[in-house]
Motif scaffolding. Structure first.
Motif, short mmCIF file in Angstrom:
data_model
loop_
_atom_site.label_atom_id
_atom_site.label_comp_id
_atom_site.label_asym_id
_atom_site.label_seq_id
_atom_site.Cartn_x
_atom_site.Cartn_y
_atom_site.Cartn_z
N ARG A 213 28.35 89.73 36.79
CA ARG A 213 28.35 90.74 35.73
C ARG A 213 29.76 91.16 35.33
NH1 ARG A 213 23.43 90.62 33.41
NH2 ARG A 213 21.78 90.59 35.00
N ALA A 214 30.73 90.31 35.56
CA ALA A 214 32.12 90.67 35.28
C ALA A 214 32.34 90.98 33.80
CB ALA A 214 33.04 89.53 35.71
N ILE A 215 31.75 90.18 32.93
CA ILE A 215 31.96 90.36 31.49
C ILE A 215 31.38 91.70 31.04
CG2 ILE A 215 31.18 89.52 29.22
CD1 ILE A 215 31.65 86.67 30.31
N VAL A 216 30.15 92.00 31.46
CA VAL A 216 29.54 93.28 31.09
C VAL A 216 30.37 94.44 31.62
CG1 VAL A 216 27.51 94.75 31.40
CG2 VAL A 216 27.22 92.31 30.99
N ALA A 217 30.88 94.30 32.85
CA ALA A 217 31.67 95.37 33.45
C ALA A 217 32.92 95.68 32.64
CB ALA A 217 32.06 95.00 34.88
N ILE A 218 33.64 94.65 32.20
CA ILE A 218 34.88 94.86 31.43
C ILE A 218 34.57 95.42 30.05
CG2 ILE A 218 36.86 93.69 30.39
CD1 ILE A 218 36.95 94.18 33.47
N ALA B 99 41.74 90.98 34.59
CA ALA B 99 42.37 89.86 35.27
C ALA B 99 41.88 89.77 36.72
CB ALA B 99 43.89 90.00 35.23
N GLU B 100 41.84 90.91 37.40
CA GLU B 100 41.40 90.91 38.79
C GLU B 100 39.94 90.49 38.92
OE1 GLU B 100 41.88 91.47 42.91
OE2 GLU B 100 43.40 91.55 41.33
N LEU B 101 39.08 91.04 38.06
CA LEU B 101 37.65 90.76 38.16
C LEU B 101 37.32 89.33 37.74
CD1 LEU B 101 34.94 91.84 38.89
CD2 LEU B 101 34.77 92.95 36.67
N PHE B 102 37.98 88.83 36.69
CA PHE B 102 37.73 87.45 36.26
C PHE B 102 38.23 86.46 37.31
CE2 PHE B 102 36.66 87.10 31.56
CZ PHE B 102 36.06 88.34 31.52
N ARG B 103 39.35 86.78 37.97
CA ARG B 103 39.85 85.89 39.01
C ARG B 103 38.86 85.84 40.18
NH1 ARG B 103 44.00 88.48 40.16
NH2 ARG B 103 45.48 87.55 38.72
N SER C 100 35.69 86.46 40.05
CA SER C 100 34.42 85.88 39.62
C SER C 100 34.56 84.43 39.17
CB SER C 100 33.84 86.72 38.47
OG SER C 100 33.69 88.06 38.85
N ASN C 101 35.80 83.90 39.20
CA ASN C 101 36.05 82.50 38.83
C ASN C 101 35.69 82.21 37.37
OD1 ASN C 101 37.29 80.31 40.10
ND2 ASN C 101 35.36 79.19 40.28
N ILE C 102 36.01 83.18 36.49
CA ILE C 102 35.77 83.03 35.05
C ILE C 102 37.10 82.70 34.38
CG2 ILE C 102 35.00 84.23 32.95
CD1 ILE C 102 33.30 86.02 34.73
N PRO C 103 37.14 81.77 33.42
CA PRO C 103 38.41 81.40 32.77
C PRO C 103 39.12 82.61 32.16
CG PRO C 103 36.70 79.84 32.18
CD PRO C 103 36.02 80.95 32.93
N LYS C 104 40.42 82.68 32.38
CA LYS C 104 41.20 83.79 31.84
C LYS C 104 41.14 83.82 30.31
CE LYS C 104 45.71 85.95 31.62
NZ LYS C 104 47.15 85.93 31.93
N ARG C 105 40.98 82.67 29.68
CA ARG C 105 40.99 82.61 28.21
C ARG C 105 39.85 83.42 27.58
NH1 ARG C 105 37.16 78.72 26.88
NH2 ARG C 105 36.56 77.35 28.60
N LEU C 106 38.85 83.82 28.38
CA LEU C 106 37.76 84.63 27.84
C LEU C 106 38.05 86.13 27.90
CD1 LEU C 106 34.60 82.81 29.30
CD2 LEU C 106 35.73 82.48 27.10
N ILE C 107 39.17 86.52 28.53
CA ILE C 107 39.48 87.94 28.64
C ILE C 107 39.70 88.60 27.28
CG2 ILE C 107 41.26 89.58 29.42
CD1 ILE C 107 41.47 88.05 32.00
N PRO C 108 40.51 88.03 26.35
CA PRO C 108 40.73 88.71 25.07
C PRO C 108 39.44 89.00 24.31
CG PRO C 108 42.40 87.03 25.37
CD PRO C 108 41.40 86.84 26.48
N GLY C 109 38.53 88.03 24.24
CA GLY C 109 37.26 88.26 23.54
C GLY C 109 36.46 89.36 24.21
N THR C 110 36.50 89.42 25.53
CA THR C 110 35.75 90.44 26.27
C THR C 110 36.34 91.83 26.02
OG1 THR C 110 35.27 88.80 27.98
CG2 THR C 110 34.93 91.11 28.55
N ASP D 3 32.70 74.80 35.85
CA ASP D 3 33.53 75.04 37.05
C ASP D 3 35.02 75.11 36.71
OD1 ASP D 3 31.24 74.95 38.66
OD2 ASP D 3 31.35 72.77 38.82
N GLU D 4 35.34 75.45 35.47
CA GLU D 4 36.75 75.49 35.05
C GLU D 4 37.57 76.45 35.90
OE1 GLU D 4 39.23 77.16 31.21
OE2 GLU D 4 37.30 76.19 30.84
N GLY D 5 37.00 77.60 36.25
CA GLY D 5 37.71 78.58 37.06
C GLY D 5 38.70 79.40 36.27
#
Length: 463
Positions: free
Chosen positions: A97-102, A128-132, A134-144, A207-209
């Protein structure tokens, strides 16, 4: 011809921004190039008298907010507060639920009155901390972050204190809570569809990470003292609550205008400030100062040896973000002064339906200027009388006109040259090529939401 010049300047700057070139360098080139093709003699006049005036005016009002916001976000990061809150959120919602949390963290901050620019600095360390983790690509942070801070809490939810929800009130004689049902329905649409899109993008990443070799990464340091999540939340609450309380206090204490004279000589010509234009900015600045003090006090042992380097990085980030946005503001002012801009504005008046006319007009002007508040102000200053007449003739409440105008301003404003987009990418250390696609998808969802709300109004009559 004037219309084509306007479009050429716009597409040139969008292309430059997307390819990663400095907007600080190329925004004046694009603006003055358009002026050169229109009237060569006007280039130096408009550069000094319009572009630079607007750029400096923006920095005069907002740079302290950029600076304090950057320092606050950096302290939240290096104090260990971000790590503590992320750990608590992960435990509560689960890794998936990292995306919903941010999105929710950004929404809480901005609905509480924190500027969306400040929210970018404050939310990024959490993301950054939560995506790391949760192993979610950093490139999705701006959209989130964009979904949480730039959309439904900016102009859709009733009562939001963001400027995009305040501007229409002065034209339509409404208030920030105009059309509450339509606002809530629109917010649920944007949140639901936006989260669904970002979760789909996360699943497609496989599995991009998180990735390696990123820039502007929050410092990975071990905390001397483990911070309890409730303690870590206190600075955020201080900023949100402090902003509300300070705004009420400033308005009540200073009245319409404030003057100051420190010497008898100054008494004849005191420094005077109209409170209406600065009250909200003063409140945010004061709230951020309180948040910084709270963070230093609560996290002193973790901050003692890191404050110097952390504050230097924050100042550098604030300078870049502030100048990027200020040059965009100057560019928008020059484009709005071109003859081609009036051609665009006049052409939009041909749309017969009042709500669709207003939505399209505000959306287009916000896109051309690269500013939600700028496009909204220009549209309503020039056309609000016509909008009101058309609404009254069609029996449409002005509260609905308020909500549609506000929501439309936050649609296509986030094109590649938008100042908030450039700030978001600069803070997260990513490029347009890496992350703008997701921001644009959120832009499309937000734009569709305006017409969805119009449809709900015509189908149900809800206001």
């Amino acid at each position: 011809m004037s219309f084509l010049i306007c479009l050429a300047a716009l597409f040139f700057l969008m292309g430059i921004a997307y390819r990663g070139f400095s907007v600080i360098l190329f925004a004046p080139v694009a603006a003055m190039g358009a002026v050169l093709l229109t009237d060569p003699a006007a280039v130096p006049v408009l550069f000094s008298g319009l572009f630079m005036e607007k750029l400096v005016g923006f920095l005069k009002l907002y740079f302290p907010v950029f600076l304090l916001g950057a320092v606050f976000g950096k302290l939240i990061e290096i104090s260990g507060f971000a790590r503590s809150i992320v750990g608590a959120v992960t435990g509560l919602l689960g890794e998936g639920r990292a995306i919903v949390a941010i999105v929710l963290v950004g929404a809480i901050l901005t609905y509480g009155g924190v500027s969306l620019f400040v929210a970018v600095f404050a939310v990024y360390p959490f993301a950054a901390e939560l995506f790391r983790r949760s192993n979610i690509p950093k490139r999705l942070i701006p959209g989130t972050i964009a979904l949480g801070a730039f959309t439904f809490t900016m102009d859709t939810l009733p009562g939001t204190p963001q400027i995009q929800n305040i501007i229409p009130a002065s034209f339509f004689k409404t208030d920030a809570y105009a059309a509450p049902w339509l606002g809530v329905i629109g917010a649920l649409f944007v949140f639901g569809v936006g989260v669904a899109y970002l979760e789909w993008r996360r699943r497609r990443a496989g599995d991009e990470g998180y990735g390696e070799g990123h820039t502007n990464e929050p410092q990975a340091v071990e905390d001397r003292v483990v911070i309890h999540p409730l303690v870590a939340l206190l600075p955020l609450l201080v900023v949100g609550i402090g902003n509300r309380l300070l705004l009420a206090w400033i308005t009540a204490s200073y009245g319409e205008q404030a003057s100051a004279a420190l010497t008898p000589e100054m008494a004849a010509h005191p420094v005077t400030v109209p409170i209406k234009t600065v009250a909200a900015i003063w409140a945010v600045q004061g709230a951020l100062l309180l948040g910084i003090v709270a963070t230093v006090i609560l996290g002193f042992r973790n901050l003692a040896e890191r404050f110097s380097e952390g504050s230097k990085a924050a100042v550098a980030g604030a300078l870049l973000a502030g100048m990027n946005t200020a040059t965009e503001y100057g560019f928008g002012a020059v484009i709005a002064a071109l003859p081609g801009f009036k051609v665009i504005s006049d052409a939009l008046s041909a749309i017969p339906n009042p709500l669709i006319n207003e939505a399209v007009t505000v959306n287009v002007l916000a896109g051309v200027t690269g500013s939600a508040s700028g496009g909204l102000s220009i549209a309503l200053a020039a056309l609000s009388g016509r909008f009101i007449e058309a609404a009254q003739a069609a029996g449409i409440p002005l509260e609905v006109m308020h909500r549609v105008a506000s929501m439309a301003s936050g649609g296509m404003d986030t094109l590649p040259h938008n100042g908030a987009v450039i700030t978001l990418l600069a803070v997260t250390g990513l490029t347009h090529r890496q992350s703008y696609g997701d921001i644009f998808a959120i832009t499309i969802i937000k734009t569709v939401a305006v017409f969805f709300v119009i449809g709900v109004y015509y189908l149900t009559g809800l206001v």
